[in-house]
Design a protein around this motif. Structure first.
Motif, PDB file in Angstrom:
ATOM      1  N   ALA A   1      26.992 108.365  71.857  1.00 39.36           N
ATOM      2  CA  ALA A   1      25.730 108.701  72.520  1.00 39.36           C
ATOM      3  C   ALA A   1      24.689 109.163  71.515  1.00 39.36           C
ATOM      4  O   ALA A   1      23.498 108.820  71.630  1.00 39.36           O
ATOM      5  N   GLU A   2      25.105 109.946  70.519  1.00 44.83           N
ATOM      6  CA  GLU A   2      24.160 110.402  69.492  1.00 44.83           C
ATOM      7  C   GLU A   2      23.625 109.225  68.690  1.00 44.83           C
ATOM      8  O   GLU A   2      22.433 109.168  68.366  1.00 44.83           O
ATOM      9  N   ALA A   3      24.476 108.274  68.362  1.00 43.46           N
ATOM     10  CA  ALA A   3      24.031 107.094  67.613  1.00 43.46           C
ATOM     11  C   ALA A   3      23.014 106.298  68.416  1.00 43.46           C
ATOM     12  O   ALA A   3      22.008 105.829  67.880  1.00 43.46           O
ATOM     13  N   ALA A   4      23.272 106.163  69.722  1.00 46.05           N
ATOM     14  CA  ALA A   4      22.390 105.370  70.573  1.00 46.05           C
ATOM     15  C   ALA A   4      21.018 105.996  70.729  1.00 46.05           C
ATOM     16  O   ALA A   4      20.025 105.287  70.941  1.00 46.05           O
ATOM     17  N   ALA A   5      20.937 107.317  70.610  1.00 46.85           N
ATOM     18  CA  ALA A   5      19.692 108.020  70.901  1.00 46.85           C
ATOM     19  C   ALA A   5      18.762 108.144  69.699  1.00 46.85           C
ATOM     20  O   ALA A   5      17.639 108.637  69.846  1.00 46.85           O
ATOM     21  N   ARG A   6      19.185 107.697  68.520  1.00 51.03           N
ATOM     22  CA  ARG A   6      18.391 107.926  67.319  1.00 51.03           C
ATOM     23  C   ARG A   6      17.761 106.647  66.777  1.00 51.03           C
ATOM     24  O   ARG A   6      18.265 105.548  66.983  1.00 51.03           O
ATOM     25  N   ASP A   7      16.659 106.833  66.080  1.00 54.06           N
ATOM     26  CA  ASP A   7      16.031 105.752  65.318  1.00 54.06           C
ATOM     27  C   ASP A   7      16.528 105.884  63.881  1.00 54.06           C
ATOM     28  O   ASP A   7      16.171 106.822  63.174  1.00 54.06           O
ATOM     29  N   TRP A   8      17.327 104.900  63.444  1.00 57.76           N
ATOM     30  CA  TRP A   8      17.981 105.007  62.144  1.00 57.76           C
ATOM     31  C   TRP A   8      17.186 104.351  61.021  1.00 57.76           C
ATOM     32  O   TRP A   8      17.608 104.384  59.858  1.00 57.76           O
ATOM     33  N   GLY A   9      16.065 103.741  61.330  1.00 58.18           N
ATOM     34  CA  GLY A   9      15.284 103.092  60.289  1.00 58.18           C
ATOM     35  C   GLY A   9      15.989 101.858  59.753  1.00 58.18           C
ATOM     36  O   GLY A   9      16.862 101.279  60.396  1.00 58.18           O
ATOM     37  N   ASP A  10      15.615 101.441  58.527  1.00 57.90           N
ATOM     38  CA  ASP A  10      16.159 100.207  57.968  1.00 57.90           C
ATOM     39  C   ASP A  10      17.051 100.452  56.757  1.00 57.90           C
ATOM     40  O   ASP A  10      17.352  99.525  56.008  1.00 57.90           O
ATOM     41  N   GLY A  11      17.532 101.682  56.568  1.00 55.04           N
ATOM     42  CA  GLY A  11      18.346 101.983  55.395  1.00 55.04           C
ATOM     43  C   GLY A  11      19.836 101.915  55.621  1.00 55.04           C
ATOM     44  O   GLY A  11      20.620 102.212  54.715  1.00 55.04           O
ATOM     45  N   VAL A  12      20.260 101.516  56.819  1.00 50.98           N
ATOM     46  CA  VAL A  12      21.691 101.471  57.134  1.00 50.98           C
ATOM     47  C   VAL A  12      22.208 100.051  56.925  1.00 50.98           C
ATOM     48  O   VAL A  12      21.665  99.091  57.471  1.00 50.98           O
ATOM     49  N   SER A  13      23.253  99.912  56.117  1.00 54.81           N
ATOM     50  CA  SER A  13      23.854  98.591  55.898  1.00 54.81           C
ATOM     51  C   SER A  13      25.267  98.496  56.440  1.00 54.81           C
ATOM     52  O   SER A  13      25.780  97.396  56.634  1.00 54.81           O
ATOM     53  N   VAL A  14      25.906  99.620  56.703  1.00 49.86           N
ATOM     54  CA  VAL A  14      27.279  99.597  57.217  1.00 49.86           C
ATOM     55  C   VAL A  14      27.512 100.792  58.121  1.00 49.86           C
ATOM     56  O   VAL A  14      27.029 101.903  57.860  1.00 49.86           O
ATOM     57  N   VAL A  15      28.226 100.551  59.213  1.00 54.60           N
ATOM     58  CA  VAL A  15      28.640 101.602  60.149  1.00 54.60           C
ATOM     59  C   VAL A  15      30.146 101.493  60.323  1.00 54.60           C
ATOM     60  O   VAL A  15      30.680 100.395  60.528  1.00 54.60           O
ATOM     61  N   LEU A  16      30.829 102.623  60.233  1.00 54.43           N
ATOM     62  CA  LEU A  16      32.270 102.659  60.480  1.00 54.43           C
ATOM     63  C   LEU A  16      32.513 103.142  61.900  1.00 54.43           C
ATOM     64  O   LEU A  16      31.925 104.142  62.328  1.00 54.43           O
ATOM     65  N   CYS A  17      33.353 102.437  62.635  1.00 56.07           N
ATOM     66  CA  CYS A  17      33.731 102.831  63.990  1.00 56.07           C
ATOM     67  C   CYS A  17      35.194 103.215  63.964  1.00 56.07           C
ATOM     68  O   CYS A  17      36.058 102.386  63.609  1.00 56.07           O
ATOM     69  N   LEU A  18      35.498 104.458  64.336  1.00 59.31           N
ATOM     70  CA  LEU A  18      36.841 104.991  64.147  1.00 59.31           C
ATOM     71  C   LEU A  18      37.401 105.599  65.420  1.00 59.31           C
ATOM     72  O   LEU A  18      36.699 106.291  66.155  1.00 59.31           O
ATOM     73  N   ASP A  19      38.665 105.341  65.677  1.00 58.21           N
ATOM     74  CA  ASP A  19      39.488 106.162  66.551  1.00 58.21           C
ATOM     75  C   ASP A  19      40.166 107.154  65.619  1.00 58.21           C
ATOM     76  O   ASP A  19      41.126 106.815  64.923  1.00 58.21           O
ATOM     77  N   GLU A  20      39.656 108.366  65.574  1.00 65.62           N
ATOM     78  CA  GLU A  20      40.062 109.296  64.524  1.00 65.62           C
ATOM     79  C   GLU A  20      41.533 109.667  64.583  1.00 65.62           C
ATOM     80  O   GLU A  20      42.133 110.024  63.568  1.00 65.62           O
TER      81      GLU A  20
END
Length: 423
Positions: free
Chosen positions: A192-211
């Motif tokens: 939900a936090e990721a969905a609510a933010r404007d991340w700009g254009d500096g992100v090239s990779v996102v890790l999705c984890l089941d911790e």
């Protein structure tokens, strides 16, 4: 010769790379990479945007075929490891591997995992850059450790928004400006936090984890888990009620027709025990199991947990509940009463590739075939009749006939497959 230099994530170019840039007849790359490399004034350069014009400019270089990079060759500057979802593929296809001198840097995926102290030999890596986001979403739903290479419209906000509606046990690690000592940020956020933010254009990779499963045992092969060594598991390997389970002979052929794989979404309608759903998940697909009984939903969840896979169990009756689900690649429909043709029609309208229907009543076969054909599918089917070995006194065996089952399937013609779908 084309010298392809991976800039890594912030490390300066070595002396040989700087020399190649200094003597180049053409330098190609993102503006920041060209500025950092500092080619001499007057050196022709192409700032990367659309790839085709850059490839055309490279092809026009008179020294392209020269083997000595000091003779005015081409230098291409790329982020990270240019052979890892990078420009090397396009260059090799256009000019041939023999024309390339590749000097890789450290990929953004390796750097992101290093920043959070995790190995990544067991990670699924999927690119959403210039590709459908749904494939990355399905991989994240099905696997506990996924690296997503992002792009415009497929960043952490979009990924978080899609997953937030379908997962409750994933977090995202967003790597921003990797390698930039002033601006680098690596943040752990909820969906939900990721969905609510404007991340700009500096992100090239996102890790999705089941911790809880992010640190897997020692591996021999890199990447996601290999395909299971066995499928069409025995009925006794699932919790079920009064033998209400798709028999393994039927499951074997159904799996062959469904073709579940990483990046796919499969629906199991009328899931019962969830045996088909679990087996599809074992092949790496994201799976939704629809079951109208509450105790059946609990059985599906228990069987998924017992086999260590992720299956989303939805309590409700088809076709009513299907409107809230994402479009599937393949659908398995088990059983069904008078509403079966309506269910098949609803599923066929949404399925991107295949619908498979199992039924015991021969009277329903014509209506199912008509529903699949009416949706534009190529239809086929078989009657499965099997007899299993059963023990008799004296150490001998007899054949015990199982109830016959009709398996009918429809495949979307290749001419009408959605873009990116392989039959």
């Amino acid at each position: 010769m084309i010298t392809v230099v991976g800039t890594g994530t912030g490390a300066p170019l070595d002396a040989t790379a700087l020399e190649a840039v200094r003597t180049a007849g053409l330098v190609v790359g993102a503006r920041r990479h060209i500025d950092a490399a500092g080619p001499p004034p007057g050196t022709p350069r192409v700032v990367l945007g659309p790839l085709a014009p850059a490839l055309d400019a490279i092809e026009e270089q008179p020294a392209l075929s020269a083997k000595d990079t000091a003779s005015g060759g081409v230098v291409v500057l790329a982020s990270g490891d240019p052979g890892f979802f990078g420009i090397v593929r396009a260059l090799a296809e256009r000019f041939g591997p023999e024309a390339l001198d590749i000097r890789p840097g450290v990929s953004s995926v390796a750097t992101a995992f290093a920043r959070i102290g995790l190995p990544w030999d067991d990670a699924v890596v999927v690119s959403a850059h210039g590709r459908e986001l749904r494939t990355a979403v399905n991989a994240c739903r099905a696997h506990p450790k996924v690296a997503v290479l992002t792009g415009p419209g497929s960043g952490p906000a979009e990924l978080g928004a899609e997953l937030a509606r379908r997962c409750d046990n994933r977090v995202l690690v967003v790597a921003h400006a990797l390698g930039d000592p002033e601006h680098e940020r690596v943040e752990r956020v909820t969906l939900a936090e990721a969905a609510a933010r404007d991340w700009g254009d500096g992100v090239s990779v996102v890790l999705c984890l089941d911790e809880e499963r992010a640190l897997a045992p020692v591996r021999t092969f890199a990447g996601p888990h290999l395909s299971p060594t066995r499928w069409a598991l025995e009925e006794g390997e699932f919790t079920h009620r009064d033998s209400m389970i798709t028999k393994f002979e039927v499951r074997a052929l159904a799996l062959a027709r469904l073709g579940p794989r990483t990046g796919d979404l499969v629906w199991d309608i009328g899931a019962g025990s969830g045996s088909v759903a679990v087996e599809c998940a074992r092949f790496g697909a994201a799976v939704v199991a629809v079951e109208k009984t509450s105790d059946g939903v609990e059985r599906v969840r228990a069987n998924a947990a017992a086999h260590g896979v992720d299956v989303r169990a939805v309590h409700g009756a088809a076709p009513t509940v299907l409107s809230d689900l994402s479009d599937p690649d393949a659908v398995f429909i088990g059983g069904g009463g008078r509403e079966l043709p309506d269910i098949v029609t609803a599923c066929a309208r949404r399925a991107r590739r295949t619908v498979v229907v199992a039924m015991a009543a021969m009277d329903r076969v014509p209506a199912v075939r008509a529903a699949l054909a009416g949706a534009g599918f190529d239809c086929d089917g078989v009657l499965l009749q099997s007899s299993r070995l059963a023990p008799l006194p004296g150490g001998v065996s007899r054949l015990a006939a199982a109830n016959p089952v009709f398996l009918v399937w429809g495949d979307r013609p290749s001419s009408s497959l959605p873009e990116g779908v392989v039959q």
